[in-house]
Motif scaffolding. Structure first.
Motif: not given
Length: 295
Positions: A36, A276, A281
């Motif tokens: 991430n 994330p 996201n």
């Protein structure tokens, strides 16, 4: 003589330390969080060369995944090719083909890249077929039965669904005991006779099961091992909090259902399982949808 003996002991101790470090089980939540972080470096901060360097280091530490939507290994390969960086050539392309093999003919959209490095369509198809044939027959029979039963009557009859959920909980426990977690790499997204296998959907149904505490504990462990995905785990837990506890979600899996008032806490919770942030996201999802529409 004594100094040689001490030197020998030091060498043994160092060897044991190295072996211990190499054999210690890796926690994939760490991997997901690093992915991430790296994803945001090139997707948001627009620093692709730094992302390539960090991806390369990460994939030496952890065998790579290629998660849905974020597609970290695919992005590493394409970024490296674009900026003429070494990503491991054929060896890693073969690995990539195996990672996308569960999506059947997904290799076809990557043929221009494969051909550039000496892999033609026949070889890519062969590698994909190898993965298909590597799946355990009894496991595939079992997981197919489970999903057919899970979707009986489109789950419109509450009594039938409750009865089937009891049977499926027992069957999934048996699968865990005999095959471990039925991950994407073990079973794919289609079972026998093209039966769809959405693992997140199935485990969300287990949120109302009397065996929920068992599944929550097991999925958390499989998440750490790199078998269960953050999404599969968080979806089940959030549905339990929403529908069983009548409480707020921990991870924000169902954004359209329940408003998120404390995004700071939710983002902390998301990081604790390798998801994330909500904002990150959303960007990943938008990019993914653009890619689908483009294709």
């Amino acid at each position: 003589m004594k100094s040689y003996f001490n030197y020998f002991l030091i060498l043994i101790l160092l060897s044991l330390i190295i072996i211990s470090c190499n054999t210690r089980e890796k926690n994939y939540i760490t991997y997901y969080n690093k992915v991430n972080e790296i994803d945001s470096i090139y997707r948001i901060a627009q620093r692709p060369k730094l992302a390539i360097k960090k991806f390369r280091k990460l994939f030496k530490e952890f065998p790579p995944k290629n998660q849905e939507r974020i597609e970290e290994f695919e992005n590493y390969i394409y970024l490296s090719d674009k900026y003429q960086e070494n990503f491991g050539g054929k060896k890693n392309l073969y690995k990539f083909i195996t990672l996308i093999a569960p999506y059947r003919n997904a290799y076809q959209e990557h043929l221009p890249l494969f051909k550039k490095y000496g892999i033609d369509s026949l070889e890519a198809a062969y590698k994909t077929d190898l993965w298909v044939r590597s799946r355990e027959k009894v496991l595939m029979d079992s997981i197919t039965t489970l999903f057919i039963r899970d979707q009986e009557g489109k789950r419109l009859d509450v009594n039938i669904s409750a009865r089937n959920d009891l049977k499926n909980a027992k069957l999934m426990k048996w699968i865990f005991d005999n095959y471990g977690y039925p991950s994407l790499q073990k079973v794919g997204i289609f079972g026998n006779d093209d039966v769809f296998l959405p693992m997140s959907t199935f485990f969300s149904h287990m949120s109302a099961s009397q065996d929920y505490p068992y599944f929550e504990k097991k999925l958390k462990r499989y998440l750490e091992m790199g078998d269960c995905t953050p999404r599969e785990y968080s979806t089940m837990v959030d549905r339990y909090h929403l529908q069983v506890l009548k409480d707020k979600m921990l991870y924000g899996s169902y954004i359209g259902i329940d408003g998120i008032s404390d995004t700071i806490q939710v983002n902390k919770n998301r990081k604790s399982v390798g998801l994330p942030s909500l904002k990150h996201n959303n960007i990943i999802t938008k990019d993914f949808l653009k890619k689908i529409n483009k294709n």
